[in-house]
Design a protein around this motif. Structure first.
Motif, PDB file in Angstrom:
ATOM      1  N   GLN A 284      26.543 -78.283  33.193  1.00  0.00           N
ATOM      2  CA  GLN A 284      26.505 -76.934  32.304  1.00  0.00           C
ATOM      3  C   GLN A 284      27.329 -77.512  30.859  1.00  0.00           C
ATOM      4  O   GLN A 284      28.223 -77.179  30.744  1.00  0.00           O
ATOM      5  N   TYR A 285      27.012 -76.314  29.871  1.00  0.00           N
ATOM      6  CA  TYR A 285      27.017 -76.290  28.724  1.00  0.00           C
ATOM      7  C   TYR A 285      27.763 -74.788  28.317  1.00  0.00           C
ATOM      8  O   TYR A 285      27.018 -73.783  29.250  1.00  0.00           O
ATOM      9  N   GLN A 286      28.377 -75.178  27.519  1.00  0.00           N
ATOM     10  CA  GLN A 286      29.007 -73.325  26.813  1.00  0.00           C
ATOM     11  C   GLN A 286      29.318 -73.821  25.767  1.00  0.00           C
ATOM     12  O   GLN A 286      29.980 -75.081  25.232  1.00  0.00           O
ATOM     13  N   GLU A 287      28.822 -72.951  24.695  1.00  0.00           N
ATOM     14  CA  GLU A 287      29.152 -73.104  23.189  1.00  0.00           C
ATOM     15  C   GLU A 287      29.861 -72.759  22.495  1.00  0.00           C
ATOM     16  O   GLU A 287      30.388 -71.576  23.721  1.00  0.00           O
ATOM     17  N   LEU A 288      30.510 -73.922  22.401  1.00  0.00           N
ATOM     18  CA  LEU A 288      31.963 -73.612  21.103  1.00  0.00           C
ATOM     19  C   LEU A 288      31.764 -72.541  20.182  1.00  0.00           C
ATOM     20  O   LEU A 288      32.873 -70.980  19.253  1.00  0.00           O
ATOM     21  N   TRP A 289      30.771 -72.840  19.720  1.00  0.00           N
ATOM     22  CA  TRP A 289      30.589 -72.680  17.861  1.00  0.00           C
ATOM     23  C   TRP A 289      29.043 -72.696  17.548  1.00  0.00           C
ATOM     24  O   TRP A 289      28.750 -73.307  18.132  1.00  0.00           O
ATOM     25  N   ARG A 290      29.086 -71.869  16.404  1.00  0.00           N
ATOM     26  CA  ARG A 290      27.143 -72.627  15.832  1.00  0.00           C
ATOM     27  C   ARG A 290      27.876 -72.200  14.962  1.00  0.00           C
ATOM     28  O   ARG A 290      28.420 -71.269  13.759  1.00  0.00           O
ATOM     29  N   ALA A 291      27.003 -72.997  13.559  1.00  0.00           N
ATOM     30  CA  ALA A 291      26.917 -73.007  11.493  1.00  0.00           C
ATOM     31  C   ALA A 291      26.431 -71.193  11.836  1.00  0.00           C
ATOM     32  O   ALA A 291      25.205 -71.218  12.112  1.00  0.00           O
ATOM     33  N   GLU A 292      26.610 -70.786  10.849  1.00  0.00           N
ATOM     34  CA  GLU A 292      26.303 -70.069   9.836  1.00  0.00           C
ATOM     35  C   GLU A 292      24.728 -70.312  10.007  1.00  0.00           C
ATOM     36  O   GLU A 292      24.141 -71.609   8.706  1.00  0.00           O
ATOM     37  N   THR A 293      23.614 -69.343   9.774  1.00  0.00           N
ATOM     38  CA  THR A 293      22.456 -69.288   9.162  1.00  0.00           C
ATOM     39  C   THR A 293      23.193 -69.197   7.678  1.00  0.00           C
ATOM     40  O   THR A 293      23.708 -68.455   7.302  1.00  0.00           O
ATOM     41  N   GLU A 294      21.641 -69.467   7.003  1.00  0.00           N
ATOM     42  CA  GLU A 294      21.486 -69.823   5.612  1.00  0.00           C
ATOM     43  C   GLU A 294      22.026 -68.303   4.402  1.00  0.00           C
ATOM     44  O   GLU A 294      23.080 -68.062   3.538  1.00  0.00           O
ATOM     45  N   ASN A 295      22.153 -67.451   4.945  1.00  0.00           N
ATOM     46  CA  ASN A 295      22.130 -66.009   4.393  1.00  0.00           C
ATOM     47  C   ASN A 295      23.639 -65.633   4.964  1.00  0.00           C
ATOM     48  O   ASN A 295      23.550 -64.610   4.070  1.00  0.00           O
ATOM     49  N   ARG A 296      24.246 -66.199   5.301  1.00  0.00           N
ATOM     50  CA  ARG A 296      25.556 -65.686   6.302  1.00  0.00           C
ATOM     51  C   ARG A 296      26.246 -67.049   5.114  1.00  0.00           C
ATOM     52  O   ARG A 296      27.610 -67.254   5.009  1.00  0.00           O
ATOM     53  N   VAL A 297      25.730 -68.330   4.339  1.00  0.00           N
ATOM     54  CA  VAL A 297      26.968 -69.303   4.102  1.00  0.00           C
ATOM     55  C   VAL A 297      27.297 -69.154   2.502  1.00  0.00           C
ATOM     56  O   VAL A 297      27.221 -67.998   1.981  1.00  0.00           O
ATOM     57  N   ASP A 298      28.516 -69.521   2.780  1.00  0.00           N
ATOM     58  CA  ASP A 298      29.920 -69.163   1.485  1.00  0.00           C
ATOM     59  C   ASP A 298      29.494 -69.529   0.558  1.00  0.00           C
ATOM     60  O   ASP A 298      29.386 -70.682   0.255  1.00  0.00           O
ATOM     61  N   LEU A 299      28.656 -68.723  -0.396  1.00  0.00           N
ATOM     62  CA  LEU A 299      28.074 -69.045  -1.434  1.00  0.00           C
ATOM     63  C   LEU A 299      29.210 -69.937  -2.327  1.00  0.00           C
ATOM     64  O   LEU A 299      29.094 -70.724  -3.306  1.00  0.00           O
ATOM     65  N   SER A 300      30.350 -69.872  -2.018  1.00  0.00           N
ATOM     66  CA  SER A 300      31.663 -70.536  -3.305  1.00  0.00           C
ATOM     67  C   SER A 300      31.943 -71.288  -3.142  1.00  0.00           C
ATOM     68  O   SER A 300      32.527 -72.282  -3.989  1.00  0.00           O
ATOM     69  N   ARG A 301      30.834 -71.819  -2.041  1.00  0.00           N
ATOM     70  CA  ARG A 301      31.693 -73.358  -2.165  1.00  0.00           C
ATOM     71  C   ARG A 301      30.649 -74.369  -2.756  1.00  0.00           C
ATOM     72  O   ARG A 301      29.834 -73.952  -2.964  1.00  0.00           O
ATOM     73  N   ALA A 302      31.492 -75.378  -3.595  1.00  0.00           N
ATOM     74  CA  ALA A 302      30.787 -76.524  -3.870  1.00  0.00           C
ATOM     75  C   ALA A 302      29.734 -77.384  -2.905  1.00  0.00           C
ATOM     76  O   ALA A 302      29.928 -77.426  -2.083  1.00  0.00           O
ATOM     77  N   PRO A 303      28.862 -77.660  -3.898  1.00  0.00           N
ATOM     78  CA  PRO A 303      27.690 -78.641  -3.412  1.00  0.00           C
ATOM     79  C   PRO A 303      28.494 -79.854  -3.120  1.00  0.00           C
ATOM     80  O   PRO A 303      28.808 -80.460  -3.194  1.00  0.00           O
ATOM     81  N   GLY A 304      28.254 -80.825  -1.861  1.00  0.00           N
ATOM     82  CA  GLY A 304      29.327 -81.475  -0.941  1.00  0.00           C
ATOM     83  C   GLY A 304      30.225 -81.788  -0.431  1.00  0.00           C
ATOM     84  O   GLY A 304      31.312 -82.116   0.450  1.00  0.00           O
ATOM     85  N   GLU A 305      30.818 -80.210  -0.605  1.00  0.00           N
ATOM     86  CA  GLU A 305      32.218 -80.110  -0.220  1.00  0.00           C
ATOM     87  C   GLU A 305      32.189 -80.070   1.517  1.00  0.00           C
ATOM     88  O   GLU A 305      31.650 -79.333   2.265  1.00  0.00           O
ATOM     89  N   TRP A 306      33.416 -80.489   1.653  1.00  0.00           N
ATOM     90  CA  TRP A 306      33.290 -80.760   3.537  1.00  0.00           C
ATOM     91  C   TRP A 306      33.746 -79.446   4.209  1.00  0.00           C
ATOM     92  O   TRP A 306      34.812 -78.654   3.658  1.00  0.00           O
TER      93      TRP A 306
END
Length: 700
Positions: A284-306
């Motif tokens: 049985q699976y239980q979701e803990l976390w999901r990555a944000e969709t594109e329109n909610r991504v933090d645009l202040s982050r530089a490309p390639g940043e962890w």
């Protein structure tokens, strides 16, 4: 078989060299680690069992099946004799912090491998992990070791099966600080994480100076350069969105509650889906976390940043953490993952602490605990303590304690309803409820007892109802349920009419987090405990010094007016008893435990016994140290129609065996039964009023 293992071990050399080099660089090896390159690093074989053989050419130790040349055959063959057991014991270890044991092993043909923890203060070793799944090559097992203030030893029990070519081998024991969930992917074993293979998309190891063709992969997060390692998955071969890549952690072997952290990078957010789940032993699976969709991504982050992620993890039972990525096309980009860590503290101080389900547990020995009754809505449950007789059992806890009773047939009336309510339970939580009940006199048992969830606004949901017939014995009920919001449990008994009434007894309510099918994996019956549901748990018949055997039984015994009507554990399970009919007066049956290590402190033996019948004889419990016996406890004659609990506290620094000896009385109504034996170190808990008397003995 040894030649085959040496050949397979040779294939491990590149792995082991890389493994050792990486470990030395990180400086993470703790005492108890060993690669068996030239010796066993202080690990010794128990002299009472077959010795583990050290194979220096292949750098491993093994226990192999033993065989004889077959007689009466034209060719020369090997016929195995029997199963072979070897016990490997580590030197004394002291780990003040949580640590992780990783075992590189192989089970060939048939066998069993078990890892246990031994403490001088414990009578038996504590099981940590086991497997009997055969494999064609080496396998990695990860076992969490909780921090301990006491010195301990690691015990490895290997049993090679009786089949030809059977063996159990260990190539590496690697102990590192921290949790088995944690990983920076710098070591060759990848911390026991594995890729759940998919034809088109999979997780791969990135970094290490290797040029990746399909995507512009980043520096790793651990060292921030091209030589470090991380895990990645890209969309180059993705065909459909249904195809996902799964990176699966080792199975958690201890309850874990805290903050799971990791670092990730993600490209082409519109073309992929990145999620983290837990998966239990039932799949049985239980979701803990999901990555944000594109329109909610933090645009202040530089490309390639962890990007750092922290998510709360609550695992009251065994789970795996699954990092899952799906793509909707071959241009879905990539996901990179690195530096998974865990902390026993929640990610945020605002996170609600784990709900303590024990507030809803009660044995009714000292009152109603936190349960309440609303007498305005009907009649009440009564807390009673009765002397067991033909018409009424004693309580389930001790046989002479207290329990709740409702709908007494001494004065039923139409519309009789009794309700007892638990304290408030947390919302959005899965629970396992266990309790014991006993019915008498009801014609329609579905009305006799039911359990409801009471939610705000007066809404109620039935989560369990009685389906058994009225047996007059204590029966265990188990129910798994989920709360959507804060709620209370209500135990309700209803009597429709005078002719449809009876009595209901309720006792030993326990509540735990999680599914009832899963809670047993991390709270398995420890060694020294036996309920006889799956055999004799290592107990054996004393063929040399008795004249009859203890027998396993379910339900009532064949002779009327003697013996129990059901077992103590579940009411519908097994117990051990002596059948007096074929025995002569004075004949006995003796049951021997496995050898019990001596300890410097007290040890506590608890068990349930049943001595009912006009001709009942005697039940004795003794400790046998090399033929020298010390009486710990005894009872003679008829005691009760109910199961009674006995406990005895004793001291012994010498190895010994516990012996249960039942002697047949004057007539065939002399059946004696035992169930639910519990032996552990430490003083016995205080005995409730009315329970069996505690004896104390020193064996020297």
């Amino acid at each position: 078989m040894a030649f085959v293992l040496i050949k397979q071990a040779a294939m491990l050399q590149i792995y082991l060299l890389t493994f050792v080099a990486a470990v030395q660089v990180h400086g993470r090896l703790l005492p108890g680690s060993c690669n068996f390159e030239s010796n066993t690093c202080g690990y010794t074989s128990d002299a009472d069992f077959t010795s583990w053989a050290l194979h220096r050419d292949g750098h491993f130790v093994s226990v192999d099946a033993v065989g004889d040349e077959m007689e009466g055959s034209s060719g020369s063959g090997i016929e195995p004799k029997k199963e072979v057991t070897g016990i490997l014991v580590s030197p004394v270890l002291e780990h003040d912090e949580w640590s992780c044991v990783r075992l590189v092993y192989q089970i060939a043909e048939s066998g069993h491998l078990e890892v246990l923890q031994r403490s001088e203060r414990r009578s038996f070793d504590k099981p940590l992990w086991s497997s009997q799944a055969p494999s064609d090559s080496w396998v990695i097992a990860s076992v969490d070791l909780q921090n301990s203030s006491e010195p301990f030893r690691i015990v490895i029990n290997g049993r090679a099966g009786p089949g030809a070519g059977s063996s159990v081998s260990i190539f590496e024991i690697h102990i590192s600080p921290g949790y088995c969930l944690e990983c920076d992917f710098e070591e060759a074993h990848l911390c026991g994480y594995n890729n759940q293979w998919n034809v088109n998309v999979n997780w791969y190891v990135g970094g290490g100076g290797v040029q990746l063709v399909h995507n512009n992969m980043p520096n790793d997060h651990t060292y921030h350069n091209k030589t470090g390692h991380f895990m990645y998955v890209d969309s180059s071969y993705a065909k459909t969105f249904k195809e996902v890549a799964k990176l699966v952690s080792p199975m958690v072997t201890m309850p874990m509650t805290g903050c799971l952290s990791f670092q990730y990078q993600r490209s082409e957010e519109r073309g992929n889906l990145f999620s983290v789940f837990t998966r239990n032993r039932l799949g049985q699976y239980q979701e803990l976390w999901r990555a944000e969709t594109e329109n909610r991504v933090d645009l202040s982050r530089a490309p390639g940043e962890w990007i750092p992620v922290q998510v709360d993890l609550k695992a009251p039972y065994s789970v795996q953490v699954v990092f899952e990525v799906g793509f909707n096309s071959a241009r879905g980009g990539h996901i990179a993952l690195d530096d998974i860590s865990f902390s026993p503290e929640f990610c945020s101080a605002e996170t609600e602490p784990s709900f303590d389900p024990s507030i809803a547990s009660c044995d009714f020995e000292s009152g109603l605990c936190l349960y309440t009754q609303d007498r305005a809505t009907g009649s009440s449950w009564r807390r009673v303590s009765v002397r067991p007789n033909t018409f009424r059992n004693g309580d389930h806890t001790t046989g002479a304690g207290s329990f709740l009773m409702a709908n007494s047939w001494l004065g039923p009336r139409s519309g009789y309803v009794s309700t007892v309510t638990s304290p408030t339970l947390a919302g959005n939580t899965r629970f396992c409820l266990r309790f014991y009940f006993s019915l008498r006199g009801f014609n329609q048992t579905e009305q006799a007892l039911a359990v409801y969830l009471l939610q705000q606004g007066g809404k109620r949901e039935k989560i369990w109802t009685q389906a058994e017939t009225s047996r007059g014995i204590w029966i265990l009920a188990e129910v798994t349920f989920q709360t959507s919001q804060a709620a209370k449990m209500a135990f309700v008994s209803t009597c429709r009419s005078f002719w449809d009434c009876g009595s209901v007894a309720l006792d030993d309510i326990s509540l735990n987090l999680g599914d009832c099918e899963l809670t047993g994996f991390l709270s398995a019956v420890p060694p020294g405990h036996c309920d006889f549901e799956a055999g004799l748990c290592g107990y054996t018949q004393d063929k040399d010094r008795d004249s009859a055997d203890w027998q396993q039984r379910r339900g009532s015994t064949p002779t009327s007016y003697t013996g129990p009507r059901g077992d103590h554990t579940t009411g519908l399970g097994n117990y051990l008893y002596i059948e007096a009919s074929p025995m002569l007066p004075g004949q006995n049956a003796r049951l021997l435990s496995r050898p019990v290590r001596g300890t410097r402190g007290p040890q506590c033996l608890r068990f349930y016994y049943h001595m009912y019948g006009s001709g009942t004889g005697k039940l004795r419990v003794v400790a046998d140290s090399g033929g020298e016996e010390k009486l710990l406890w005894q009872q003679s004659g008829e005691q009760s129609i109910a199961w009674l609990r006995a406990q005895v506290e004793y001291w012994s620094q010498r190895q010994h065996q516990i012996v249960f000896e039942a002697t047949r009385g004057s007539s065939v109504r002399s059946d004696i039964a035992i169930d639910d034996i519990m032996l552990d170190s430490g003083p016995c808990p205080e005995t409730e009023a009315g329970a069996a008397v505690v004896n104390s003995n020193e064996i020297e």
